[in-house]
Design an enzyme around this catalytic site. Structure first.
Site, PDB file in Angstrom:
ATOM      1  CE  LYS A 108      89.710  65.640  35.071  1.00  0.00           C
ATOM      2  NZ  LYS A 108      89.925  66.922  35.787  1.00  0.00           N
ATOM      3  CG  HIS A 110      91.040  64.114  31.539  1.00  0.00           C
ATOM      4  ND1 HIS A 110      89.831  63.453  31.567  1.00  0.00           N
ATOM      5  CD2 HIS A 110      90.755  65.423  31.782  1.00  0.00           C
ATOM      6  CE1 HIS A 110      88.862  64.317  31.792  1.00  0.00           C
ATOM      7  NE2 HIS A 110      89.381  65.523  31.936  1.00  0.00           N
TER       8      HIS A 110
END
Length: 225
Positions: A108, A110
């Site tokens: 991921k 973010h």
């Protein structure tokens, strides 16, 4: 009751539970190794709260009886995620509160980022999964745990198929579980194994189920370790 006897009883309870819930089925199924197996264990069918809760009880009972010491639980995506959470809840209910973490298949970019989710991966880490088919998932989990600076200390699974591993279409002289124990040097704690399934087939009162005993015996004779 001695420990061996109580563990045998737990294994028989688990096999009975798996058959009654349809998670453990009999017939003809093709395995990842290309073999035609007379039985199939599909942990994805532990698909409601009662089933997952009972499954977690089996894992927790077996882990506590094993004496294996660990600081947290790691569940490899995807099946390991549910297992890690459920078993952590059951252990906490029994007075053994353990943190847990799991991985994403894709990093991921973010928020908190990365591939690991949950508690900080540290200390002695227990890997949880449904079965060990080839040891690939275990090796990947070990790499992630070590990269986080922690120490893999063992693996717990629901069912040990106790059959020869395969590579490039060739049977190997050891099982995937033996590979993890002997080559990766990690103890493996299984709720039940193929030997427990055979014992169940020999003692069940269901003639429809016991009829599969001959095929399962033949499969063990050919591929068992």
């Amino acid at each position: 009751m001695n420990t061996a006897a109580s563990q045998d009883a737990l294994a028989q309870e688990f096999v009975t539970f798996a058959v009654e819930t349809g998670v453990l089925r009999f017939g003809e199924f093709k395995t990842k190794a290309g073999r035609l197996s007379p039985y199939f264990f599909n942990a994805g069918l532990f698909d409601d709260g009662l089933k997952v809760g009972r499954l977690a009880q089996f894992y927790a009972q077996r882990l506590l009886a094993s004496g294996l010491e660990f600081d947290m639980i790691f569940g490899p995506a995807y099946k390991g995620i549910t297992l890690a959470a459920a078993v952590a809840i059951e252990l906490a209910r029994l007075g053994h509160n353990k943190p847990f973490a799991y991985n994403r298949k894709e990093a991921k970019d973010h928020g908190e980022g990365g591939t690991l989710v949950g508690a900080k991966v540290q200390g002695r880490v227990l890997i949880i999964d449904d079965v060990i088919s080839a040891g690939t998932s275990v090796r990947e989990s070990i790499a992630m745990i070590q990269a986080a600076g922690a120490t893999p200390c063992g693996v717990t699974i629901a069912l040990d198929r106790q059959e020869k591993a395969a590579e490039n279409g060739q049977d190997l002289p050891w099982s995937a579980v033996q590979y993890v124990r002997d080559q990766l040097k990690l103890p493996v704690v299984a709720i039940a194994g193929l030997s427990d399934l055979l014992q169940y087939l020999q003692t069940t009162s269901s003639t429809a189920v016991s009829a599969h005993a001959v095929a399962v015996h033949a499969y063990r004779d050919r591929y068992g370790v």
